[in-house]
Motif scaffolding. Sequence first.
Motif, mmCIF file in Angstrom:
data_model
loop_
_atom_site.group_PDB
_atom_site.id
_atom_site.type_symbol
_atom_site.label_atom_id
_atom_site.label_comp_id
_atom_site.label_asym_id
_atom_site.label_seq_id
_atom_site.Cartn_x
_atom_site.Cartn_y
_atom_site.Cartn_z
ATOM 1 N N SER A 327 54.011 87.583 -0.300
ATOM 2 C CA SER A 327 53.964 86.839 0.960
ATOM 3 C C SER A 327 55.092 85.816 0.985
ATOM 4 O O SER A 327 54.876 84.620 0.964
ATOM 5 C CB SER A 327 52.618 86.155 1.116
ATOM 6 N N THR A 328 56.331 86.306 1.027
ATOM 7 C CA THR A 328 57.487 85.425 0.979
ATOM 8 C C THR A 328 57.723 84.774 2.347
ATOM 9 O O THR A 328 57.242 85.280 3.356
ATOM 10 C CB THR A 328 58.730 86.233 0.574
ATOM 11 N N PRO A 329 58.455 83.641 2.418
ATOM 12 C CA PRO A 329 58.507 82.852 3.651
ATOM 13 C C PRO A 329 59.161 83.524 4.871
ATOM 14 O O PRO A 329 58.638 83.426 5.966
ATOM 15 C CB PRO A 329 59.288 81.595 3.253
ATOM 16 N N ARG A 330 60.286 84.211 4.715
ATOM 17 C CA ARG A 330 61.022 84.642 5.915
ATOM 18 C C ARG A 330 60.603 86.035 6.384
ATOM 19 O O ARG A 330 60.185 86.218 7.516
ATOM 20 C CB ARG A 330 62.531 84.590 5.648
ATOM 21 N N ILE A 331 60.709 87.040 5.503
ATOM 22 C CA ILE A 331 60.317 88.385 5.939
ATOM 23 C C ILE A 331 59.071 88.889 5.221
ATOM 24 O O ILE A 331 58.734 90.064 5.275
ATOM 25 C CB ILE A 331 61.464 89.419 5.785
ATOM 26 N N GLY A 332 58.355 87.942 4.599
ATOM 27 C CA GLY A 332 57.137 88.319 3.880
ATOM 28 C C GLY A 332 56.112 88.990 4.788
ATOM 29 O O GLY A 332 55.394 89.899 4.378
ATOM 30 N N GLN A 333 56.085 88.533 6.067
ATOM 31 C CA GLN A 333 55.151 89.115 7.029
ATOM 32 C C GLN A 333 55.434 90.623 7.200
ATOM 33 O O GLN A 333 54.526 91.432 7.253
ATOM 34 C CB GLN A 333 55.365 88.410 8.362
ATOM 35 N N ALA A 334 56.718 90.952 7.273
ATOM 36 C CA ALA A 334 57.109 92.362 7.438
ATOM 37 C C ALA A 334 56.815 93.158 6.168
ATOM 38 O O ALA A 334 56.299 94.275 6.210
ATOM 39 C CB ALA A 334 58.583 92.457 7.792
ATOM 40 N N ILE A 335 57.122 92.565 5.023
ATOM 41 C CA ILE A 335 56.897 93.263 3.758
ATOM 42 C C ILE A 335 55.399 93.517 3.568
ATOM 43 O O ILE A 335 54.970 94.633 3.277
ATOM 44 C CB ILE A 335 57.446 92.439 2.560
ATOM 45 N N MET A 336 54.589 92.464 3.775
ATOM 46 C CA MET A 336 53.145 92.620 3.558
ATOM 47 C C MET A 336 52.515 93.549 4.585
ATOM 48 O O MET A 336 51.571 94.272 4.289
ATOM 49 C CB MET A 336 52.447 91.253 3.542
ATOM 50 N N ASN A 337 53.044 93.564 5.809
ATOM 51 C CA ASN A 337 52.538 94.489 6.835
ATOM 52 C C ASN A 337 52.682 95.936 6.346
ATOM 53 O O ASN A 337 51.757 96.747 6.442
ATOM 54 C CB ASN A 337 53.306 94.256 8.143
ATOM 55 N N ARG A 338 53.853 96.268 5.774
ATOM 56 C CA ARG A 338 54.064 97.644 5.282
ATOM 57 C C ARG A 338 53.202 97.927 4.060
ATOM 58 O O ARG A 338 52.619 98.997 3.921
ATOM 59 C CB ARG A 338 55.530 97.884 4.905
ATOM 60 N N LEU A 339 53.157 96.932 3.154
ATOM 61 C CA LEU A 339 52.423 97.149 1.902
ATOM 62 C C LEU A 339 50.922 97.298 2.166
ATOM 63 O O LEU A 339 50.257 98.155 1.594
ATOM 64 C CB LEU A 339 52.698 95.969 0.959
ATOM 65 N N LEU A 340 50.397 96.465 3.080
ATOM 66 C CA LEU A 340 48.969 96.556 3.407
ATOM 67 C C LEU A 340 48.629 97.911 4.021
ATOM 68 O O LEU A 340 47.589 98.498 3.723
ATOM 69 C CB LEU A 340 48.567 95.438 4.376
ATOM 70 N N LYS A 341 49.526 98.420 4.868
ATOM 71 C CA LYS A 341 49.286 99.735 5.449
ATOM 72 C C LYS A 341 49.360 100.821 4.384
ATOM 73 O O LYS A 341 48.554 101.749 4.363
ATOM 74 C CB LYS A 341 50.279 100.021 6.579
#
Length: 350
Positions: A327-341
């Motif tokens: 859950s990193t600050p800048r693109i963590g939202q994008a990374i976690m969105n893919r990983l969670l899926k």
Amino acid sequence: METKRFHIDPEHMDIDKIREAAKIIREGGLVAFPTETVYGLGGDAKDPGAAKAIYAAKGRPSDNPLIVHICDYRQLEEIAVDLPKTAKKLADAFWPGPMTMIVKKNSKIPLETTGGLETVAVRFPSHPVAMALIRESGCMIAAPSANTSGRPSPTKADHVWGDLKGKIQGLIDGGEVEIGLESTIIDLTEEVPMILRPGYINQEMLEEVIGEVRVDPAVLGTENVHVKPKAPGMRYKHYAPKGNLKIVTGDEEKVIAAIEKMAGEDEASDRKVGIIATKETKERYTKGVVLCIGDRSNEDEIAHNLFAVLREMDDMGMETIYSEDFSTPRIGQAIMNRLLKAAAHQVIEA
Ligand code: AMP
Ligand code: MG
């Protein structure tokens, strides 16, 4: 069908090869090509037959719309109706680049390309090969990610080759892509623009240009698993490796201990187990096969490696995979969105 592989060095492009690939597209065929985000599978966006062929080659449900790639802002004006002022502002700020806008479409783009929707997703990519291919084809190019539906998106030509060889006419091998995550999708048909898929261009960057932007709650975190995402593609199982992927969150020491314990139990019952770790933590594991996704403080590196690591886990036949969270600050939202899926929202609190 035989798939022709073109090797093109993005820094010294062989225009004759680009033209040969462009001709395939113009004549209704499909060519996979590199963009700055992931490899795309391209066909003529105005040709319903090409759209159908894309769905068939990927095994993609035909209600999952394709992104139309352009190489000139005027092409957006050519296919859109009621284009809001925000479109020009966003284009000036982020095009060419990893941002896709959803706008209302006219009849030049067939419903086959948009999965039956009256809106169309449009992007102007910055990769030199993508730009040259669009320009030389004289078409707008409809292109979803060039993977078999459901699998992790391709970040290298070999990923595409493995998934689509024999199913498409051409593949341009232009080396590894830069970003490694698909574009940010922003829907401009909503009263307040809404991010339907997080990406490299984040909410803050968009808000600096056009004011308030919302994020589709369905694409964030784990709390909203039952909310239906607005982008049809985000509803399907996606990005998933073949093995059973679980994300372990919490304090670093506890995460390492929990993964070690579970990986040990898996090995004891003869399951092949993989661990997705970072440079900081990879030496700490004694169980399983550890793949390093990058330096925890370098989010670009983590984004760049994510899909390749998931595919590598498949290549090694891993049955269970544990990943630390990012859950990193800048693109963590994008990374976690893919990983969670990819993990079908299986999260374990350490
Ligand atoms: P891909 O290029 O494979 O990442 O897939 C394109 C993504 O864009 C999918 O998630 C689609 O659902 C989404 N998309 C494309 N067009 C639209 C649209 N008109 N409305 C909402 N989402 C769209
Ligand atoms: Mg995709």
